[in-house]
Structures are given as C-alpha cells and as structure tokens.
Design an enzyme around this catalytic site. Structure first.
Site, PDB file in Angstrom:
ATOM      1  N   ASP A   8     105.099  48.004  59.499  1.00 37.01           N
ATOM      2  CA  ASP A   8     105.439  46.721  60.124  1.00 37.01           C
ATOM      3  C   ASP A   8     106.229  46.987  61.400  1.00 37.01           C
ATOM      4  OD1 ASP A   8     104.283  45.697  57.881  1.00 37.01           O
ATOM      5  OD2 ASP A   8     106.089  44.787  57.050  1.00 37.01           O
ATOM      6  N   GLU A 129      98.236  33.806  51.395  1.00 35.06           N
ATOM      7  CA  GLU A 129      99.592  34.048  50.906  1.00 35.06           C
ATOM      8  C   GLU A 129      99.978  32.942  49.936  1.00 35.06           C
ATOM      9  OE1 GLU A 129     101.008  34.389  54.846  1.00 35.06           O
ATOM     10  OE2 GLU A 129     100.625  36.538  54.908  1.00 35.06           O
TER      11      GLU A 129
END
Length: 237
Positions: A8, A129
């Site tokens: 990330d 999600e």
C-alpha cells in the site's frame, strides 16, 4: 490458490493503515520497491498494489508503481482512485496486469462496460467491500443497500475477478469469516480474491480448502505473523 502480498502506497512510502484510516498507520517503510522485491525474492508470484493517495484524492504514486513493475518480474494488480478510463489505460500502459475498481463501478455500472471495451474483462478486478453484510463504498464510509452477492451477480459477465474485502476485520488481524466466503464461492463462478483479517497459516489453509482463487495478505506479513515462504508451501502442497 495464489498468495498476493499487499504493498500500500502513501506519500511514496509503503504503509499499512488500520481500518483504512489515513491518520492511523501501524507501519511505514521508506522504500516500497525494496519491499516488493523482498516479497518476490521469497516466492511471491503476484503483487497487490494500492495507491492510497489516488484513492483519497491527495495525489498519486504512479512513479513508484512504474519502478516496482520495472524491478520485479511478476505481474501486479493496482487499485486506488481508478475513476476514469484514462487512469485505467495509463496503468495498463505502465505494465499493470489488472486494475481494481470499486466505488465508481458500483455507482456507475456503465463504467465497467466502457472499461471492458477498452481493456477487456480479464484485466478488470471488481472490488466488493462488505461491512455488516452490506456493500460499502467511498473508502468504507457509505453503505449501499445491496449484499455482496447482489453486486457480484450484476457484474458477473463483465469482470474477470472479484476482490472481496471483509471490512469488519480488515487491518485488525482478527481472522477470517469462512461462512461469507463459502457463500460467494458457491453462488458465483468468477475467481474470488479474498482480503481482510488473515492472520495465521490456519486461515490460509481454510481459504485453500474453500477453493478460493487468491488471497491478499498485508498486515500479517509486515508484522511477522505469517511467514510468506511457509504460506506459499501450504498453497503448493
């Protein structure tokens, strides 16, 4: 099953956020290219890169992504802030193997149709999600009145892969919810990549037994809870 280490990116660094909160980091490393190379040296055959600045609308890390692609000889998928065709095409032209799209696709399904025409469905990963049984968008801030399976069914023949994140456990190292994954695998034929809460080799064994296509592992690798080489051995045996 493949294991996909997560890198990330924020402010040109490799970070790990808690529950996706830009103000809560439990890790920051200065050289993301070295992090990526280390994962590949340990046997990773695919990498998962999220550009958090692009996701939060505070810039982008495309130069870092470009350098990672140049330095590692494995394919990468990239997500974060892919809100138009130009960004998706630019990433593919940099050598990205698959682009991950979420909010934009769920709010404007036509975006997936257009993207499909431009790059083909095998290059598209739909991020689904889930929080408390419902799909969430906009960095997990907004709930959509649909279940994950409803969203997946809507895009079933338009995307190559589903990236399913269980937000309830993401970044908290809490383990996985097997039931929810089992249901997805039973109800759709699209390859599913699972992310969220993976903490032990037992979690990986459980996911492998469910017949999932891939798992993204972040926090557990960075904190040393999971040894990547051992995880890869489980997958291969």
């Amino acid at each position: 099953m493949i294991i996909i280490p997560a890198v990330d990116l924020k402010d040109k660094k490799c970070v790990q956020l808690i529950q996706g909160d830009p103000n809560k980091k439990h890790l920051e490393l200065n050289n993301p290219v070295e992090v990526a190379k280390k994962f590949v040296d340990e046997g990773a055959e695919y990498l998962h890169i999220i550009d958090l600045d692009a996701a939060f609308g505070t810039g982008n890390n495309r130069d870092v992504i470009k350098n990672i692609i140049k330095e590692v000889n494995v394919p990468v998928e990239v997500g974060g802030g892919i809100r138009n065709l130009e960004i998706a095409k630019e990433l593919i032209s940099l050598g990205v193997d698959r682009v991950i799209v979420g909010t934009k696709a769920i709010l404007e399904p036509k975006f997936i149709d257009d993207l499909n025409k431009e790059i083909g469905k095998d290059k598209i990963v739909l991020a689904v999600e889930c929080k408390e049984g419902k799909v969430v968008i906009k960095g997990w801030k907004e709930k959509v009145d649909k279940t994950p399976i409803e969203v997946i069914k809507e895009f079933e023949d338009k995307v190559g892969y589903i990236l399913f994140t269980n937000v309830d456990v993401e970044g908290l190292l809490k383990g996985i919810n097997v039931d929810i994954i089992k249901e997805l695998i039973e109800k759709t034929d699209i390859p599913i990549i699972y992310s969220g809460g993976i903490t032990t080799l037992e979690d990986i064994k459980a996911l492998k037994e469910l017949g999932i296509y891939g798992v993204v592992i972040g926090s557990a690798l960075y904190k040393g809870l999971i040894d990547l080489k051992k995880a890869l051995e489980i997958v291969k045996n």
